[in-house]
Design a protein around this motif. Structure first.
Motif, short mmCIF file in Angstrom:
data_model
loop_
_atom_site.label_atom_id
_atom_site.label_comp_id
_atom_site.label_asym_id
_atom_site.label_seq_id
_atom_site.Cartn_x
_atom_site.Cartn_y
_atom_site.Cartn_z
N GLY A 189 -1.71 10.09 12.05
CA GLY A 189 -2.88 9.54 12.72
C GLY A 189 -3.83 8.85 11.75
O GLY A 189 -4.43 7.82 12.09
N THR A 190 -3.97 9.39 10.56
CA THR A 190 -4.83 8.78 9.55
C THR A 190 -4.27 7.44 9.10
O THR A 190 -5.01 6.47 8.93
CB THR A 190 -4.98 9.73 8.34
OG1 THR A 190 -5.57 10.94 8.78
CG2 THR A 190 -5.83 9.11 7.26
N VAL A 191 -2.96 7.37 8.93
CA VAL A 191 -2.33 6.12 8.53
C VAL A 191 -2.54 5.05 9.61
O VAL A 191 -2.93 3.92 9.31
CB VAL A 191 -0.82 6.33 8.24
CG1 VAL A 191 -0.13 5.02 7.95
CG2 VAL A 191 -0.63 7.30 7.09
N TYR A 192 -2.32 5.42 10.86
CA TYR A 192 -2.53 4.47 11.96
C TYR A 192 -3.99 4.04 12.06
O TYR A 192 -4.30 2.88 12.32
CB TYR A 192 -2.06 5.05 13.29
CG TYR A 192 -0.57 5.05 13.47
CD1 TYR A 192 0.17 3.87 13.36
CD2 TYR A 192 0.11 6.21 13.77
CE1 TYR A 192 1.53 3.87 13.55
CE2 TYR A 192 1.48 6.22 13.95
CZ TYR A 192 2.19 5.04 13.83
OH TYR A 192 3.54 5.03 14.00
N LYS A 193 -4.91 4.99 11.87
CA LYS A 193 -6.32 4.66 11.95
C LYS A 193 -6.71 3.67 10.86
O LYS A 193 -7.45 2.71 11.11
CB LYS A 193 -7.16 5.93 11.82
CG LYS A 193 -8.65 5.69 12.02
CD LYS A 193 -9.49 6.91 11.72
CE LYS A 193 -9.19 8.05 12.63
NZ LYS A 193 -10.08 9.21 12.41
N LEU A 194 -6.23 3.87 9.66
CA LEU A 194 -6.54 2.95 8.56
C LEU A 194 -5.99 1.55 8.84
O LEU A 194 -6.67 0.54 8.61
CB LEU A 194 -5.97 3.48 7.24
CG LEU A 194 -6.70 4.68 6.64
CD1 LEU A 194 -5.90 5.24 5.47
CD2 LEU A 194 -8.09 4.31 6.22
N GLY A 237 -6.30 -11.28 19.68
CA GLY A 237 -6.52 -10.65 18.37
C GLY A 237 -6.38 -9.14 18.43
O GLY A 237 -5.76 -8.53 17.56
N LEU A 238 -6.92 -8.53 19.50
CA LEU A 238 -6.79 -7.08 19.67
C LEU A 238 -5.33 -6.70 19.90
O LEU A 238 -4.84 -5.72 19.34
CB LEU A 238 -7.65 -6.61 20.84
CG LEU A 238 -7.57 -5.12 21.18
CD1 LEU A 238 -8.11 -4.30 20.03
CD2 LEU A 238 -8.34 -4.84 22.45
N GLY A 239 -4.63 -7.48 20.72
CA GLY A 239 -3.20 -7.21 20.95
C GLY A 239 -2.38 -7.32 19.68
O GLY A 239 -1.50 -6.50 19.42
N MET A 240 -2.69 -8.33 18.87
CA MET A 240 -1.98 -8.48 17.59
C MET A 240 -2.29 -7.30 16.66
O MET A 240 -1.41 -6.80 15.95
CB MET A 240 -2.37 -9.80 16.93
CG MET A 240 -1.96 -11.02 17.71
SD MET A 240 -0.19 -11.26 17.74
CE MET A 240 0.09 -11.83 16.11
N ALA A 241 -3.56 -6.87 16.63
CA ALA A 241 -3.93 -5.73 15.79
C ALA A 241 -3.18 -4.48 16.23
O ALA A 241 -2.70 -3.71 15.39
CB ALA A 241 -5.43 -5.50 15.83
N LEU A 242 -3.06 -4.26 17.55
CA LEU A 242 -2.32 -3.09 18.05
C LEU A 242 -0.84 -3.18 17.72
O LEU A 242 -0.22 -2.20 17.30
CB LEU A 242 -2.52 -2.96 19.56
CG LEU A 242 -3.89 -2.49 20.02
CD1 LEU A 242 -4.03 -2.63 21.53
CD2 LEU A 242 -4.13 -1.06 19.59
N LEU A 243 -0.26 -4.37 17.90
CA LEU A 243 1.16 -4.55 17.60
C LEU A 243 1.45 -4.35 16.11
O LEU A 243 2.37 -3.61 15.75
CB LEU A 243 1.61 -5.95 18.03
CG LEU A 243 3.05 -6.32 17.72
CD1 LEU A 243 4.00 -5.52 18.58
CD2 LEU A 243 3.27 -7.81 17.91
N PHE A 244 0.65 -4.99 15.26
CA PHE A 244 0.88 -4.84 13.82
C PHE A 244 0.59 -3.42 13.35
O PHE A 244 1.25 -2.92 12.43
CB PHE A 244 0.03 -5.83 13.03
CG PHE A 244 0.49 -7.26 13.15
CD1 PHE A 244 1.81 -7.57 13.40
CD2 PHE A 244 -0.41 -8.30 13.04
CE1 PHE A 244 2.24 -8.87 13.51
CE2 PHE A 244 -0.01 -9.62 13.15
CZ PHE A 244 1.32 -9.90 13.39
N THR A 245 -0.38 -2.75 13.98
CA THR A 245 -0.65 -1.35 13.63
C THR A 245 0.56 -0.48 13.95
O THR A 245 0.95 0.38 13.16
CB THR A 245 -1.89 -0.84 14.37
OG1 THR A 245 -3.02 -1.58 13.93
CG2 THR A 245 -2.13 0.63 14.10
N GLY A 269 2.08 0.46 10.61
CA GLY A 269 1.70 1.86 10.47
C GLY A 269 2.91 2.78 10.44
O GLY A 269 2.94 3.74 9.69
N SER A 270 3.91 2.47 11.27
CA SER A 270 5.14 3.28 11.27
C SER A 270 5.87 3.14 9.94
O SER A 270 6.35 4.13 9.38
CB SER A 270 6.04 2.85 12.41
OG SER A 270 5.42 3.07 13.65
N CYS A 271 5.95 1.92 9.43
CA CYS A 271 6.61 1.71 8.14
C CYS A 271 5.85 2.41 7.01
O CYS A 271 6.45 3.05 6.14
CB CYS A 271 6.72 0.22 7.84
SG CYS A 271 7.85 -0.66 8.91
#
Length: 101
Positions: A13-18, A65-73, A77-79
């Protein structure tokens, strides 16, 4: 000043939040800027291959922009979480953090 904290693992969760805070703080204002440009007639916001103009583009720019931020996160974030998990098997992670004072 800065303190050094040593951690065995970071929570996922911390990694995804960052990732989300970092990407959202850059992609949302960029989407707003592109929406403002599209409001004044430039072809900066497209949806389904069609350029958007006017007030619709002003709302679509930050939404994209929000959708791209969610997708890239989700992807990055998983990687990052997987890479940090692998790294935790070999040595602890040392982080420098700034104190609130």
């Amino acid at each position: 000043m800065f303190s050094t904290v040593t951690a065995r693992r970071l929570s996922v969760g911390t990694v995804y939040k960052l990732w989300f805070v970092g990407l959202g703080a850059t992609l949302l204002p960029l989407g707003l800027l592109l929406g403002i440009c599209a409001l004044s007639g430039y072809n900066t916001v497209t949806w389904n291959g069609q350029p958007l103009h006017g007030v619709g583009a002003l709302f679509a720019g930050p939404a994209i922009g929000l959708g791209m931020a969610l997708l890239f996160t989700a992807l990055l974030g998983s990687c990052a979480a997987f890479g940090l998990w692998l790294c935790s098997w070999f040595r602890p992670l040392s982080l420098k953090i700034k104190n609130l004072n």
